[in-house]
Motif scaffolding. Structure first.
Motif, PDB file in Angstrom:
ATOM      1  N   ARG A 163     -39.366  98.319  25.825  1.00 38.44           N
ATOM      2  CA  ARG A 163     -40.539  98.308  26.922  1.00 38.44           C
ATOM      3  C   ARG A 163     -40.217  97.702  28.192  1.00 38.44           C
ATOM      4  O   ARG A 163     -40.908  98.281  29.322  1.00 38.44           O
ATOM      5  N   LEU A 164     -39.431  96.786  28.357  1.00 44.88           N
ATOM      6  CA  LEU A 164     -39.037  96.298  29.726  1.00 44.88           C
ATOM      7  C   LEU A 164     -38.568  97.534  30.416  1.00 44.88           C
ATOM      8  O   LEU A 164     -38.577  97.565  31.729  1.00 44.88           O
ATOM      9  N   ALA A 165     -37.386  98.056  29.577  1.00 45.19           N
ATOM     10  CA  ALA A 165     -36.888  99.352  30.478  1.00 45.19           C
ATOM     11  C   ALA A 165     -37.827 100.332  31.022  1.00 45.19           C
ATOM     12  O   ALA A 165     -37.291 101.040  31.738  1.00 45.19           O
ATOM     13  N   HIS A 166     -38.907 100.404  30.419  1.00 50.37           N
ATOM     14  CA  HIS A 166     -40.253 101.253  30.915  1.00 50.37           C
ATOM     15  C   HIS A 166     -41.149 100.626  31.918  1.00 50.37           C
ATOM     16  O   HIS A 166     -42.051 101.487  32.574  1.00 50.37           O
ATOM     17  N   ALA A 167     -41.314  99.406  31.830  1.00 51.91           N
ATOM     18  CA  ALA A 167     -42.168  98.854  32.364  1.00 51.91           C
ATOM     19  C   ALA A 167     -42.234  99.013  33.969  1.00 51.91           C
ATOM     20  O   ALA A 167     -41.078  98.424  34.353  1.00 51.91           O
ATOM     21  N   ALA A 168     -43.034  99.166  34.624  1.00 55.46           N
ATOM     22  CA  ALA A 168     -43.168  99.250  36.281  1.00 55.46           C
ATOM     23  C   ALA A 168     -43.609  97.957  36.722  1.00 55.46           C
ATOM     24  O   ALA A 168     -43.140  97.576  37.819  1.00 55.46           O
ATOM     25  N   VAL A 169     -44.579  96.982  36.073  1.00 57.17           N
ATOM     26  CA  VAL A 169     -44.969  95.651  36.487  1.00 57.17           C
ATOM     27  C   VAL A 169     -45.025  95.057  35.052  1.00 57.17           C
ATOM     28  O   VAL A 169     -45.256  95.449  34.044  1.00 57.17           O
ATOM     29  N   ASP A 242     -59.351  87.715  28.033  1.00 56.35           N
ATOM     30  CA  ASP A 242     -58.069  87.781  27.277  1.00 56.35           C
ATOM     31  C   ASP A 242     -57.199  86.934  28.410  1.00 56.35           C
ATOM     32  O   ASP A 242     -57.129  87.716  29.396  1.00 56.35           O
ATOM     33  N   GLU A 243     -56.275  86.297  27.875  1.00 55.99           N
ATOM     34  CA  GLU A 243     -55.047  86.034  28.814  1.00 55.99           C
ATOM     35  C   GLU A 243     -53.613  86.328  28.120  1.00 55.99           C
ATOM     36  O   GLU A 243     -53.381  85.978  26.947  1.00 55.99           O
ATOM     37  N   VAL A 244     -53.252  87.165  28.573  1.00 56.12           N
ATOM     38  CA  VAL A 244     -51.911  88.020  27.994  1.00 56.12           C
ATOM     39  C   VAL A 244     -50.800  88.463  28.828  1.00 56.12           C
ATOM     40  O   VAL A 244     -50.893  88.116  30.104  1.00 56.12           O
ATOM     41  N   LEU A 245     -49.640  88.511  28.128  1.00 56.97           N
ATOM     42  CA  LEU A 245     -48.463  88.991  29.003  1.00 56.97           C
ATOM     43  C   LEU A 245     -48.578  90.546  28.962  1.00 56.97           C
ATOM     44  O   LEU A 245     -48.759  91.305  27.940  1.00 56.97           O
ATOM     45  N   VAL A 246     -48.322  91.467  30.325  1.00 56.91           N
ATOM     46  CA  VAL A 246     -48.473  92.688  30.149  1.00 56.91           C
ATOM     47  C   VAL A 246     -47.359  93.240  30.725  1.00 56.91           C
ATOM     48  O   VAL A 246     -46.553  92.832  31.832  1.00 56.91           O
ATOM     49  N   LEU A 247     -46.806  94.491  30.153  1.00 61.62           N
ATOM     50  CA  LEU A 247     -45.898  95.137  30.340  1.00 61.62           C
ATOM     51  C   LEU A 247     -46.082  96.712  30.638  1.00 61.62           C
ATOM     52  O   LEU A 247     -46.232  97.352  29.902  1.00 61.62           O
ATOM     53  N   ALA A 248     -46.698  96.811  31.608  1.00 60.34           N
ATOM     54  CA  ALA A 248     -47.495  98.117  31.953  1.00 60.34           C
ATOM     55  C   ALA A 248     -46.498  99.201  32.562  1.00 60.34           C
ATOM     56  O   ALA A 248     -45.610  98.950  33.508  1.00 60.34           O
ATOM     57  N   HIS A 249     -46.685 100.466  32.211  1.00 63.01           N
ATOM     58  CA  HIS A 249     -45.790 101.609  32.765  1.00 63.01           C
ATOM     59  C   HIS A 249     -46.649 102.541  33.180  1.00 63.01           C
ATOM     60  O   HIS A 249     -47.816 102.721  33.015  1.00 63.01           O
ATOM     61  N   GLN A 250     -45.866 103.434  34.007  1.00 63.57           N
ATOM     62  CA  GLN A 250     -46.617 104.816  34.391  1.00 63.57           C
ATOM     63  C   GLN A 250     -46.813 105.801  33.254  1.00 63.57           C
ATOM     64  O   GLN A 250     -46.137 105.701  32.375  1.00 63.57           O
ATOM     65  N   PRO A 251     -48.025 106.571  33.274  1.00 62.62           N
ATOM     66  CA  PRO A 251     -47.942 107.378  32.254  1.00 62.62           C
ATOM     67  C   PRO A 251     -46.696 108.390  32.031  1.00 62.62           C
ATOM     68  O   PRO A 251     -46.232 108.961  32.712  1.00 62.62           O
ATOM     69  N   HIS A 272     -53.209 104.185  41.343  1.00 62.77           N
ATOM     70  CA  HIS A 272     -52.010 103.250  40.746  1.00 62.77           C
ATOM     71  C   HIS A 272     -52.549 102.301  39.528  1.00 62.77           C
ATOM     72  O   HIS A 272     -52.118 101.402  39.370  1.00 62.77           O
ATOM     73  N   VAL A 273     -53.272 103.237  38.872  1.00 57.98           N
ATOM     74  CA  VAL A 273     -53.652 102.684  37.397  1.00 57.98           C
ATOM     75  C   VAL A 273     -52.438 103.018  36.459  1.00 57.98           C
ATOM     76  O   VAL A 273     -51.814 104.060  36.342  1.00 57.98           O
ATOM     77  N   LEU A 274     -51.990 101.971  35.765  1.00 59.13           N
ATOM     78  CA  LEU A 274     -50.880 102.065  34.791  1.00 59.13           C
ATOM     79  C   LEU A 274     -51.296 102.133  33.432  1.00 59.13           C
ATOM     80  O   LEU A 274     -52.579 101.981  32.997  1.00 59.13           O
ATOM     81  N   VAL A 275     -50.333 102.098  32.344  1.00 60.16           N
ATOM     82  CA  VAL A 275     -50.679 102.385  31.093  1.00 60.16           C
ATOM     83  C   VAL A 275     -50.217 101.294  30.226  1.00 60.16           C
ATOM     84  O   VAL A 275     -49.009 100.805  30.590  1.00 60.16           O
ATOM     85  N   VAL A 276     -50.879 100.673  29.024  1.00 58.60           N
ATOM     86  CA  VAL A 276     -50.579  99.867  27.864  1.00 58.60           C
ATOM     87  C   VAL A 276     -50.823 100.696  26.875  1.00 58.60           C
ATOM     88  O   VAL A 276     -51.970 100.879  26.404  1.00 58.60           O
TER      89      VAL A 276
END
Length: 302
Positions: A163-169, A242-251, A272-276
């Motif tokens: 997932r880190l390989a795909h994550a934009a933020v 919720d407080e979480v760790l987020v690995l968000a990616h482009q569609p 600039h909406v990302l996806v989880v």
């Protein structure tokens, strides 16, 4: 080679010089030993196994699974310790399980071994398809051998590394609001393109700790599938507060057909909406140290 005195000119004694070729061989051997130590058989097997148990063989050519006929590759073991697999198979210590051996006919009744494998059946009994077995080492209670711990960690880290390989933020953040996607777009979405409608929701998050490509205090919008359909059941489900760790990616390509309206997708990109959408796209804050370790390894690679 022999000197005039009949002794070797080169030796390993500190007082003598070592031949360059011998020195190079020693370096290569040392590197090989180091590499082996880093990826021991125990570590390699554990990294490929969802289940790792210590067990004693109680029956050979036997099976407790009705759907699996007994043969020379099946044994029944009594589990004395579980190192991996409790999260989906439960605590099986003290119970028996059927193991499909990687090497049939190698274990006899009474033999104790470490079994590395993946679940074949989980029901009234557990059936493990083994990728390998090792003779049981002497393990103190509460202690995991370093090679085993390393392999288990590698296995558990693999989905997050992907997932880190795909994550934009990547960031730690707090969910401020969640609402249906169509309310944000200002128009009703069309009919689902599939029976597995994701029921997209938009979550607005406040960045508490930036880890990649965001700043502290920034507001990030992500969409996630709120559906409980079998396709999306394990996807992240965010709630206000919720407080979480987020690995968000482009569609991604496979997600585009679920973003049913081209105009919606266009606006998502403009805003600039990302996806989880994958289970490891959102992690509990307890995994922050682990995420930082993996992120550091990822960021230093070219």
């Amino acid at each position: 080679y022999p000197s005039k005195r009949g002794t070797s000119r080169y030796c390993a004694c500190p007082q003598r010089l070592i031949a360059p070729s011998a020195f190079l061989l020693m370096v290569l051997l040392a590197c090989g030993v180091w590499s082996y130590a880093q990826e021991s058989p125990m570590s390699a097997l554990a990294s490929r196994s969802a289940i790792v148990v210590l067990g004693r063989v109680v029956r050979t050519n036997a099976s407790e699974e009705p759907l699996l006929a007994a043969n020379n590759a099946t044994v029944v073991v009594r589990i004395t310790r579980m190192f991996a697999g409790t999260e989906f198979a439960g605590d099986q210590v003290g119970r028996t399980a059927t193991v499909i051996l990687n090497k049939p006919g190698t274990l006899k009744v009474g033999a104790e071994a470490l079994f590395f494998g993946n679940p074949r059946f989980i029901g009234k009994t557990l059936t493990i398809a083994d990728v390998g077995e090792l003779p049981a080492p002497r393990i103190k209670a509460g202690v995991i051998p370093p090679g085993l711990a390393q392999g288990i960690e590698t296995r558990r880290d693999a989905p997050i590394r992907l997932r880190l390989a795909h994550a934009a933020v990547v960031f730690r953040g707090t969910v401020e609001a969640v609402r249906p996607l169509e309310a944000v777009e200002g128009e009703k979405l069309g009919e689902p393109a599939s029976e597995h409608d994701p029921q997209w929701r938009l979550a607005v998050l406040h960045v508490v700790r930036p880890l990649r490509a965001v700043k502290e205090g920034e507001v990030v919008s992500v969409i996630f599938p709120a559906s409980r359909d079998i396709v999306w059941f394990n996807s992240p489900k965010l709630r206000p507060g919720d407080e979480v760790l987020v690995l968000a990616h482009q569609p991604q390509k496979e997600e585009l057909r679920y973003l049913r309206e081209p105009e919606v997708l266009k606006r998502i990109k403009e805003q600039h909406v990302l996806v989880v959408s994958q289970p490891q796209d959102v992690l509990p804050v307890q995994d922050e140290r682990r995420l930082l370790r993996l992120l550091q390894k990822t960021e230093v690679q070219p």
